[in-house]
Design a protein around this motif. Structure first.
Motif, PDB file in Angstrom:
ATOM      1  N   PRO B 150     -12.578  -4.499  -3.447  1.00 32.79           N
ATOM      2  CA  PRO B 150     -12.359  -5.823  -4.752  1.00 32.79           C
ATOM      3  C   PRO B 150     -11.308  -7.281  -4.076  1.00 32.79           C
ATOM      4  CG  PRO B 150     -10.015  -3.744  -3.617  1.00 32.79           C
ATOM      5  CD  PRO B 150     -11.670  -3.549  -3.439  1.00 32.79           C
ATOM      6  N   LYS B 151     -11.404  -7.642  -4.916  1.00 30.42           N
ATOM      7  CA  LYS B 151     -10.952  -9.410  -4.557  1.00 30.42           C
ATOM      8  C   LYS B 151      -9.547  -8.694  -4.473  1.00 30.42           C
ATOM      9  CE  LYS B 151     -14.181 -11.324  -3.714  1.00 30.42           C
ATOM     10  NZ  LYS B 151     -15.333 -11.565  -2.593  1.00 30.42           N
ATOM     11  N   LEU B 152      -9.258  -8.212  -5.605  1.00 25.63           N
ATOM     12  CA  LEU B 152      -7.199  -8.414  -5.111  1.00 25.63           C
ATOM     13  C   LEU B 152      -7.079  -6.879  -5.871  1.00 25.63           C
ATOM     14  CD1 LEU B 152      -5.236 -10.015  -6.978  1.00 25.63           C
ATOM     15  CD2 LEU B 152      -5.806  -9.836  -9.410  1.00 25.63           C
ATOM     16  N   LEU B 153      -6.083  -6.247  -5.210  1.00 23.66           N
ATOM     17  CA  LEU B 153      -5.436  -5.572  -5.737  1.00 23.66           C
ATOM     18  C   LEU B 153      -3.611  -4.859  -6.463  1.00 23.66           C
ATOM     19  CD1 LEU B 153      -6.001  -2.843  -4.677  1.00 23.66           C
ATOM     20  CD2 LEU B 153      -4.768  -2.622  -2.135  1.00 23.66           C
ATOM     21  N   ILE B 154      -4.016  -4.864  -6.912  1.00 19.27           N
ATOM     22  CA  ILE B 154      -2.714  -4.650  -7.724  1.00 19.27           C
ATOM     23  C   ILE B 154      -2.034  -3.134  -7.896  1.00 19.27           C
ATOM     24  CG2 ILE B 154      -1.957  -4.596 -10.031  1.00 19.27           C
ATOM     25  CD1 ILE B 154      -3.773  -6.942 -11.371  1.00 19.27           C
ATOM     26  N   LEU B 155      -0.418  -3.124  -7.185  1.00 16.12           N
ATOM     27  CA  LEU B 155      -0.262  -1.981  -7.421  1.00 16.12           C
ATOM     28  C   LEU B 155       1.592  -2.098  -7.730  1.00 16.12           C
ATOM     29  CD1 LEU B 155      -0.726  -2.399  -3.538  1.00 16.12           C
ATOM     30  CD2 LEU B 155      -0.751  -0.003  -3.773  1.00 16.12           C
ATOM     31  N   ASP B 156       1.479  -0.726  -8.634  1.00 12.08           N
ATOM     32  CA  ASP B 156       2.420  -1.254  -9.896  1.00 12.08           C
ATOM     33  C   ASP B 156       4.017   0.249  -8.760  1.00 12.08           C
ATOM     34  OD1 ASP B 156       4.910  -1.064 -11.364  1.00 12.08           O
ATOM     35  OD2 ASP B 156       2.955  -0.334 -13.230  1.00 12.08           O
ATOM     36  N   GLU B 157       4.724  -0.391  -8.716  1.00 14.47           N
ATOM     37  CA  GLU B 157       5.652   0.729  -7.543  1.00 14.47           C
ATOM     38  C   GLU B 157       4.965   1.961  -7.324  1.00 14.47           C
ATOM     39  OE1 GLU B 157       9.473   1.450 -10.305  1.00 14.47           O
ATOM     40  OE2 GLU B 157       8.679  -0.720 -10.801  1.00 14.47           O
ATOM     41  N   PRO B 158       4.030   1.479  -6.201  1.00 19.01           N
ATOM     42  CA  PRO B 158       3.695   2.229  -5.747  1.00 19.01           C
ATOM     43  C   PRO B 158       4.551   3.664  -4.260  1.00 19.01           C
ATOM     44  CG  PRO B 158       3.063   0.833  -4.520  1.00 19.01           C
ATOM     45  CD  PRO B 158       4.247   0.599  -5.327  1.00 19.01           C
ATOM     46  N   VAL B 159       5.348   3.519  -4.508  1.00 18.17           N
ATOM     47  CA  VAL B 159       5.703   4.362  -3.301  1.00 18.17           C
ATOM     48  C   VAL B 159       6.998   5.803  -4.215  1.00 18.17           C
ATOM     49  CG1 VAL B 159       5.391   2.937  -1.614  1.00 18.17           C
ATOM     50  CG2 VAL B 159       7.956   2.683  -2.930  1.00 18.17           C
ATOM     51  N   THR B 160       6.954   5.572  -5.160  1.00 16.29           N
ATOM     52  CA  THR B 160       7.762   6.809  -6.129  1.00 16.29           C
ATOM     53  C   THR B 160       7.580   7.527  -5.623  1.00 16.29           C
ATOM     54  OG1 THR B 160       7.682   4.518  -8.071  1.00 16.29           O
ATOM     55  CG2 THR B 160       8.695   6.673  -8.451  1.00 16.29           C
ATOM     56  N   GLY B 161       9.078   8.121  -5.723  1.00 12.80           N
ATOM     57  CA  GLY B 161       8.421  10.135  -5.392  1.00 12.80           C
ATOM     58  C   GLY B 161       8.080  10.052  -4.005  1.00 12.80           C
ATOM     59  N   ILE B 162       7.257   9.312  -3.200  1.00 17.97           N
ATOM     60  CA  ILE B 162       6.791   9.990  -1.624  1.00 17.97           C
ATOM     61  C   ILE B 162       8.352   9.660  -0.702  1.00 17.97           C
ATOM     62  CG2 ILE B 162       5.389   8.818  -0.424  1.00 17.97           C
ATOM     63  CD1 ILE B 162       3.758   7.193  -2.656  1.00 17.97           C
ATOM     64  N   ASP B 163       7.820  10.964   0.095  1.00 22.42           N
ATOM     65  CA  ASP B 163       8.639  10.595   1.132  1.00 22.42           C
ATOM     66  C   ASP B 163       8.590   9.461   2.667  1.00 22.42           C
ATOM     67  OD1 ASP B 163       6.845  11.250   3.982  1.00 22.42           O
ATOM     68  OD2 ASP B 163       5.777  12.097   1.714  1.00 22.42           O
ATOM     69  N   GLN B 164       9.309   9.417   2.681  1.00 24.67           N
ATOM     70  CA  GLN B 164       9.771   8.362   4.428  1.00 24.67           C
ATOM     71  C   GLN B 164       8.767   7.799   5.204  1.00 24.67           C
ATOM     72  OE1 GLN B 164      12.210   6.143   3.274  1.00 24.67           O
ATOM     73  NE2 GLN B 164      11.635   4.456   4.315  1.00 24.67           N
ATOM     74  N   HIS B 165       8.078   9.037   6.238  1.00 22.96           N
ATOM     75  CA  HIS B 165       7.454   8.805   6.280  1.00 22.96           C
ATOM     76  C   HIS B 165       6.249   7.935   6.122  1.00 22.96           C
ATOM     77  CE1 HIS B 165       4.367   9.846   9.864  1.00 22.96           C
ATOM     78  NE2 HIS B 165       3.588  10.393   8.795  1.00 22.96           N
ATOM     79  N   SER B 166       5.092   8.978   4.536  1.00 20.38           N
ATOM     80  CA  SER B 166       4.346   7.956   4.144  1.00 20.38           C
ATOM     81  C   SER B 166       4.305   6.684   3.188  1.00 20.38           C
ATOM     82  CB  SER B 166       3.970   8.844   2.554  1.00 20.38           C
ATOM     83  OG  SER B 166       3.796  10.850   2.629  1.00 20.38           O
TER      84      SER B 166
END
Lengths: 271, 240
Positions: B150-166
């Motif tokens: 892709p030329k453009l990557l869109i991410l919508d609040e992608p770290v909701t509910g993920i541990d700190q290391h991840s």
């Protein structure tokens, strides 16, 4: 004994069309089950009952009218669900009962139940003719080819509609196509297990296969294997012991499901 | 600099609510834009409009200079990672199955291994998606978004509910995608520190756009940061 059975034309036709229907119902049914549309097959089958009654009354080959009625009702049910925000299970319930109601009224008008009606309610795989067998094989071939060609689109829009849309898939068209194929599959399968037991072929082999924790292709293969096993063994057993094939097939399928649950609860199967 | 996305006077109204009000900004090739704003600020509506999921808007959205309402072809150049990918928990799909769903051309197939390695999920290929942790699942969805170059990557609040290391791993992956592979990124987040570290542009959204520019200009301006923090703090209190 078994070889002798195989030499009968009716048995050959029963086995060939039974296996084709088993494969078809597994593949189409898996998409329906995963979309939480398990009872959809039932709803279409019940509405096709209205179509069958209509055909019998009008003196038309009942499966033709069943195809017509079930396809129209499949499209109506989807429209109602999309347009009027009626939940999937409720719209299925509406269609299910009104289909039977239409059938009953028509049967009443035309003078009551006949043997023909019973064979459609409970299937009559041992009575399948040459033309029916050809028709079943043709339809199975066409539907499987469509699914193979559009495999990614079907899988993706089943997995997550929104993401499939964003990736440029026309999800709405794919949904209608699936519903259309499910309608064709249901009416075709009526000959094997009848109107009342269709769901079993759509749902039981698939929920069993899903429990084995494999990927999509393996799950499809497992489901087909369970389904073919139940149909083939069911046809033999029912012939030998002179019991109803539809009931035997469904019970065998349920048996595999119960065994799988047993294996799982003993901890032999993970997931 | 080539403009990837141009948004002009974008207004979206739902019955009784204005979700977005006359929002205009553009994203140039190579930008890493962090979109910040409280809950209900219209971030998801903005993404839905860019991605063609919401077509009822006033104003125009252009992708590489072309109005997105003219053709859906532009979607082939966008990778999208949703906030929480919703799927049946026991859906019979392996990681490989899921990544392959994103694959538009068979010729890109050999890239999959490379992408899985880059995202540290190459050993999970045959595991069912539902068995993985949320952090791992999120990386699978990024892999799926990346398979078509892709030329453009869109991410919508992608770290909701993920541990700190991840989360740390996730951020370093985004940084690398932007700096080494030159993928333009639009990313919405609650995490101001992360936006400060990663993004080179910032957009502050709350129905209207009240800041858009280089991230240094935002973070060096104490007044703006304070205003934003207060707004989101109120929002935070409001939610508890």
């Amino acid at each position: 004994m078994s070889l002798e059975i195989l030499s009968f034309g009716f048995m050959q036709r029963a086995l060939i069309s039974g296996i084709a229907i088993a494969i078809l119902c597994s593949v189409v049914g898996l998409f329906l089950v995963l979309r939480r549309y398990s009872l959809f097959g039932d709803a279409i089958a019940h509405s096709s009952f209205g179509g069958i009654a209509l055909g019998l009354m009008a003196g038309v080959y009942p499966l033709w009218t069943a195809y017509g009625v079930s396809l129209v009702s499949a499209l109506i049910i989807t429209r109602i669900k999309d347009r009027f925000n009626v939940s999937g299970d409720a719209s299925v319930a509406v269609l299910l009962s009104s289909g039977i109601a239409v059938g009953l009224v028509i049967i009443g008008i035309s003078g009551g139940f006949t043997v023909d009606i019973f064979s459609f309610l409970f299937g009559s795989i041992l009575l399948v003719g040459v033309n029916d067998t050809i028709m079943i094989l043709g339809l199975t071939g066409i539907i499987l080819i469509v699914i193979l060609v559009l495999y990614r689109q079907f899988l993706y829009s089943t997995f997550n509609e929104e993401q499939a849309k964003v990736s440029g898939i026309s999800v709405e068209k794919i949904n209608y196509l699936l519903i259309f194929m499910a309608g064709l599959t249901v009416v075709t399968s009526i000959q094997l297990v009848g109107v009342l037991l269709i769901s079993a072929l759509f749902v039981i082999p698939n929920v069993t296969a899903i429990m084995y924790g494999k990927g999509f292709k393996q799950t499809t293969m497992l489901s087909m294997a369970f389904s073919i096993f139940s149909v083939v063994v069911g046809i033999f057993v029912s012939y030998i012991f002179d019991i109803t094939p539809a009931g035997t097939i469904v019970l065998l399928s349920t048996g595999i499901f119960v065994c799988t649950i047993g294996i799982k609860s003993l901890g032999i199967l993970k997931t | 600099m080539l403009k990837v996305v141009e948004i002009e006077h974008l207004t979206v109204e739902y019955p009784g609510v204005k979700a977005l009000d006359d929002v205009s900004f553009s994203v140039s090739e190579g930008d890493f834009l962090g979109i910040i704003g409280p809950n209900g600020a219209g971030k998801s509506t903005l993404f839905a409009s860019i991605l063609g999921l919401n077509t009822k808007y006033k104003g125009t959205i252009k992708f590489f200079g072309k109005d997105i309402q003219k053709s859906k072809e532009y979607l082939k150049l966008i990778g999208y990672v949703p906030q929480k990918p919703i799927f049946e928990k026991n859906f019979p799909a392996t990681v490989n199955d899921v990544v392959n769903m994103g694959l538009r051309k068979k010729s890109h197939e050999k890239k999959i291994d490379e992408i899985l390695q880059q995202l540290w999920i190459h050993e999970l290929g045959n595991r069912r998606i539902g068995e993985l942790s949320v952090g791992q699942q999120q990386r699978v969805f990024i892999a799926k978004a990346l398979v078509n170059n892709p030329k453009l990557l869109i991410l919508d609040e992608p770290v909701t509910g993920i541990d700190q290391h991840s989360i740390e791993l996730f951020y370093s992956i985004l940084k690398e995608l932007n700096s080494k592979q030159k993928i333009t990124i639009i990313w919405s987040s609650h995490d101001l520190d992360a936006v400060n570290k990663l993004a080179n542009h910032v957009a502050c959204l709350n129905q209207t756009l009240f800041f858009h520019g280089e991230s240094d200009d935002f973070f060096d301006n104490d007044e703006l940061v304070k205003q934003y923090s207060e707004a989101s703090m109120q929002e935070h209190m409001h939610h508890h």
